[in-house]
Design an enzyme around this catalytic site. Structure first.
Site, PDB file in Angstrom:
ATOM      1  CB  THR B  71     -17.270 -39.412 -54.757  1.00 23.71           C
ATOM      2  OG1 THR B  71     -15.901 -39.085 -54.935  1.00 23.71           O
ATOM      3  CG2 THR B  71     -17.664 -39.216 -53.313  1.00 23.71           C
ATOM      4  CD  GLN B 175      -6.438 -43.272 -59.952  1.00 26.40           C
ATOM      5  OE1 GLN B 175      -5.863 -43.220 -61.036  1.00 26.40           O
ATOM      6  NE2 GLN B 175      -6.777 -42.179 -59.285  1.00 26.40           N
ATOM      7  CG  HIS B 197     -12.499 -36.947 -63.428  1.00 28.80           C
ATOM      8  ND1 HIS B 197     -11.330 -36.597 -62.810  1.00 28.80           N
ATOM      9  CD2 HIS B 197     -13.322 -37.370 -62.444  1.00 28.80           C
ATOM     10  CE1 HIS B 197     -11.453 -36.786 -61.507  1.00 28.80           C
ATOM     11  NE2 HIS B 197     -12.655 -37.262 -61.262  1.00 28.80           N
ATOM     12  CB  THR B 233     -32.603 -34.439 -65.545  1.00 30.19           C
ATOM     13  OG1 THR B 233     -33.968 -34.229 -65.200  1.00 30.19           O
ATOM     14  CG2 THR B 233     -32.440 -34.343 -67.053  1.00 30.19           C
ATOM     15  CB  CYS B 322      -8.793 -36.055 -52.336  1.00 29.24           C
ATOM     16  SG  CYS B 322      -8.961 -36.759 -53.963  1.00 29.24           S
TER      17      CYS B 322
HETATM   18  C1  LIG Z   1      -9.442 -44.631 -56.409  1.00 25.93           C
HETATM   19  C2  LIG Z   1     -10.376 -43.470 -56.505  1.00 25.93           C
HETATM   20  N1  LIG Z   1     -11.667 -43.627 -56.183  1.00 25.93           N
HETATM   21  C3  LIG Z   1     -12.531 -42.613 -56.244  1.00 25.93           C
HETATM   22  C4  LIG Z   1     -12.138 -41.348 -56.634  1.00 25.93           C
HETATM   23  C5  LIG Z   1     -13.151 -40.246 -56.613  1.00 25.93           C
HETATM   24  O1  LIG Z   1     -13.388 -39.686 -57.837  1.00 25.93           O
HETATM   25  P1  LIG Z   1     -14.319 -38.408 -57.971  1.00 25.93           P
HETATM   26  O2  LIG Z   1     -13.700 -37.346 -57.153  1.00 25.93           O
HETATM   27  O3  LIG Z   1     -14.312 -38.106 -59.412  1.00 25.93           O
HETATM   28  O4  LIG Z   1     -15.661 -38.781 -57.454  1.00 25.93           O
HETATM   29  C6  LIG Z   1     -10.792 -41.137 -56.989  1.00 25.93           C
HETATM   30  C7  LIG Z   1     -10.323 -39.793 -57.383  1.00 25.93           C
HETATM   31  O5  LIG Z   1      -9.537 -39.156 -56.730  1.00 25.93           O
HETATM   32  C8  LIG Z   1      -9.901 -42.226 -56.922  1.00 25.93           C
HETATM   33  O6  LIG Z   1      -8.609 -42.067 -57.218  1.00 25.93           O
END
Ligand SMILES: Cc1ncc(COP(=O)(O)O)c(C=O)c1O
Lengths: 226, 397
Positions: B71, B175, B197, B233, B322
């Protein structure tokens, strides 16, 4: 910013996790199914909005007690659980008693619901009220004839619209800044305050749905300000 | 049986990754900015991780900026790139919210935004895109592989067009990384987001590839970390884990993709045997991710189905994890042209190399059972449109 109302467990609210009671009623819904010899039936909501339900009532013509009640739902866990608990709450009660049971009483009985899900709970309660009102109309039980359309009645109806961010109705949040009624055209002014604007559309849709269903309403216009 | 099929939301960390991270918590815990040997040791771990990650996408080490999440990488790419006077940003209708909402927010800073539509498989309309890109365009941002339906966009074609028009091009590869080969030079991207992750690495770390000629505006101010691109950091253990997961993921890509593909296709075949079920997104293997299956079960509300499956030990998502908190149906499914009620009834199953065919069979069986149960109780049924009930009521009166 205030989030969630008094009876809600804030941890549950933030994480959109359901309480044990909600899960119990959702997984093992009481009074679910079709009431074959229903005296009255009402349907509310729509598949496009994500929830829709039907409630059937069997009513004792003398005592006006609700002898049996059954519901069917196309809806989320919160909707199914509220329908389950509210049908339990009204079974065996008279229509007068049942009318006093509002969505928030049902939500409380479930140990709270996530704010964003409160409107699903309102739908369950509203469908039940519609069924009762319909029965009363069919049997001439309405006193004093039809209610007149007034700003006051509309304000009462708006108590059923929940701010999805807070889980509290928009009247209590003082978001309703003005209501005018003229020849069936209802204009409502809403202040969003600190609420995220992404909820504007859903609040507008809910208001339109509720107010349009009121007798004598031809058109509803909802305006927003911050 | 416990089955995790929500790997597009997040993944289980590899034990090799946990092992690689371990020393950086309790032994090699120095601050990379410190001048002593503990600091040097930590700095070396960061440098090595950066080099490893760069290699995975055919970039140079100094083109990688570690961030706190994908993000944040998306925010940095968009806000950071839009500073040089041009006032238009172009993106698609099916971006993750960490791109879509950031770009929406740029409207408030006076930027014109364009959201390009997609076809029913989720492919961006390239002709429309090319038409919109002009001399006033600061940035084009198009997601590589979609997080809900798996559609893989043709980045090479978009990259070429952007290069010709001298417009910056960003892509979110959260992804697709370790599932589709990524070569930043071949793709012609200027900026590319990576996520740790989602590839069996730790949470709390992401990365942005920034082609060496590209000038970004710094967003997080403070210290001089990340070659003065991002203050704070370093999350040393996180970076080490991320790089390890990337290294293993790229090395094993072929084998893992073949395995996931096979399981996913068996899953789809089984689930589509359920009446009134439909696949959302592309069908053929080369057009989408190997591990995602997004399926609508008509006449069932998605969240209710998800919660019932959860009771059976199965983890899946409705649309994007989300967005399952909001009332609106998934914007991705709406962009494909699905009706609201179809979008409300959709589930996303996303696999990893840890899934097995026993799990796939169990999931098919349970979905079949729970869909049937919910349909039995549903007020909305095949052949009965919304108006059906009202008509019946009137007849009753
Ligand atoms: C395509 C995509 N971009 C960005 C993100 C954001 O990842 P994070 O929540 O680890 O910042 C996700 C996760 O849901 C994602 O699927």
């Amino acid at each position: 910013m205030r989030r969630g109302s008094r009876h809600l467990n804030s941890d549950d609210v933030m994480a959109l996790k359901y309480t044990k009671k909600v899960m119990d009623h959702f997984l093992h819904p009481r009074n679910m199914g079709e009431l074959k010899d229903a005296d009255v039936e009402a349907t509310d909501g729509s598949p496009a909005c994500g929830d829709m339900m039907t409630i059937g009532l069997k009513i004792d013509p003398k005592t006006h007690k609700i002898l049996d009640v059954k519901f069917k739902s196309y809806g989320c866990a919160s909707n199914i659980a509220t329908a389950s608990v509210i049908t339990e709450m009204v079974k065996g009660r008279t229509l007068e008693e049942a009318k006093k049971i509002k969505w928030n009483a049902a939500a409380e009985e479930l140990d709270g619901l996530p704010p964003v899900k409160m409107h699903c709970s309102v739908l369950a309660a509203k469908t039940l009220m519609d069924a009762i009102r319909k029965y009363e109309k069919m049997h001439g039980l309405l006193e004093g004839g039809e209610e007149e359309l007034s700003a006051e009645n509309i304000r009462l109806e708006l108590r059923n619209i929940i701010n999805p961010e807070m889980g509290i109705d928009i009247v209590r949040l003082k978001m309703v800044k003005g209501i005018s009624v003229k020849k069936g055209v209802v204009k409502i002014r809403i202040s969003m305050g600190n609420t995220d604007r992404v909820y504007e559309d859903s609040i507008r849709e809910e208001i339109e749905e509720h107010v349009k269903a009121m007798r004598g309403v031809k058109r509803v216009e909802v305006g927003f300000s911050t | 049986m416990k089955v995790y099929m929500d790997n597009s939301a997040t993944t289980r960390m590899l034990s090799e990754v946990v092992e690689a991270m371990q020393p950086h918590f309790t032994e090699k815990y120095g601050n990379p900015s410190s001048l002593h040997y503990m600091g040097i040791e930590a700095e070396r771990a960061v440098d090595e991780s950066r080099a490893k990650l760069a290699e995975c996408i055919n970039a140079e080490p100094y083109e990688i900026i570690f961030t706190g999440s994908a993000t944040e990488a998306n925010n940095l790419a968009i806000v950071g790139a839009c500073h040089a006077g041009r006032k238009k940003i172009i993106t698609s209708e099916i971006e993750h919210s960490s791109v879509g909402k950031v770009i929406r927010n740029m409207e408030r800073r006076g930027f014109e935004t364009v959201f390009i539509g997609v076809d029913e498989e989720g492919f961006v309309d390239l002709k429309e895109l090319e038409k919109k890109v002009d001399g006033n365009t600061a940035l084009v941002s198009i997601i590589h592989a979609n997080h809900e339906i798996g559609t893989i966009q043709n980045l090479e074609a978009i990259g070429k067009m952007c290069k010709e028009k001298e417009v910056l091009f960003h892509s979110d590869a959260s992804q697709s990384f370790t599932k589709v080969p990524i070569d930043v030079k071949k793709f012609g991207v200027d900026l590319l987001t990576l996520n740790s992750h989602k590839i069996h690495g730790p949470k709390g770390v992401g990365a942005l590839y920034v082609r060496k000629e590209v000038k970004l505006e710094k967003q997080v101010h403070g210290g001089m970390q990340e070659r003065n691109w991002r203050a704070g950091t370093e999350n040393v253990a996180g970076m080490v884990g991320f790089a390890k997961a990337a290294e293993i993921g790229v090395r094993e890509m072929k084998r893992n993709v073949a395995k996931m593909q096979k399981l996913r296709n068996a899953l789809v075949e089984g689930l589509l045997r359920i009446e009134n079920a439909q696949l959302n997104g592309p069908e053929s293997d080369d057009k989408r991710l190997c591990n995602i299956a997004n399926i609508t079960f008509n006449y069932v509300e998605g969240e209710a189905l998800l919660m019932r499956l959860s009771e059976q030990g199965i983890c899946v998502s409705t649309g994007s994890a989300c967005s399952s908190k909001s009332l609106q149906p998934s914007h991705v499914l709406k962009a494909l042209g699905l009706k609201h009620e179809q979008a409300h009834g959709s589930l996303r199953f996303s696999l990893s190399k840890f899934n097995s065919s026993e799990e796939v069979n169990y999931v098919i069986k349970m979905v079949e059972k729970e869909v049937a149960e919910l349909r039995k109780l549903s007020a909305y049924a095949p052949g009965k449109k919304a108006g059906y009930y009202e008509e019946r009521e009137q007849a009753f009166e």
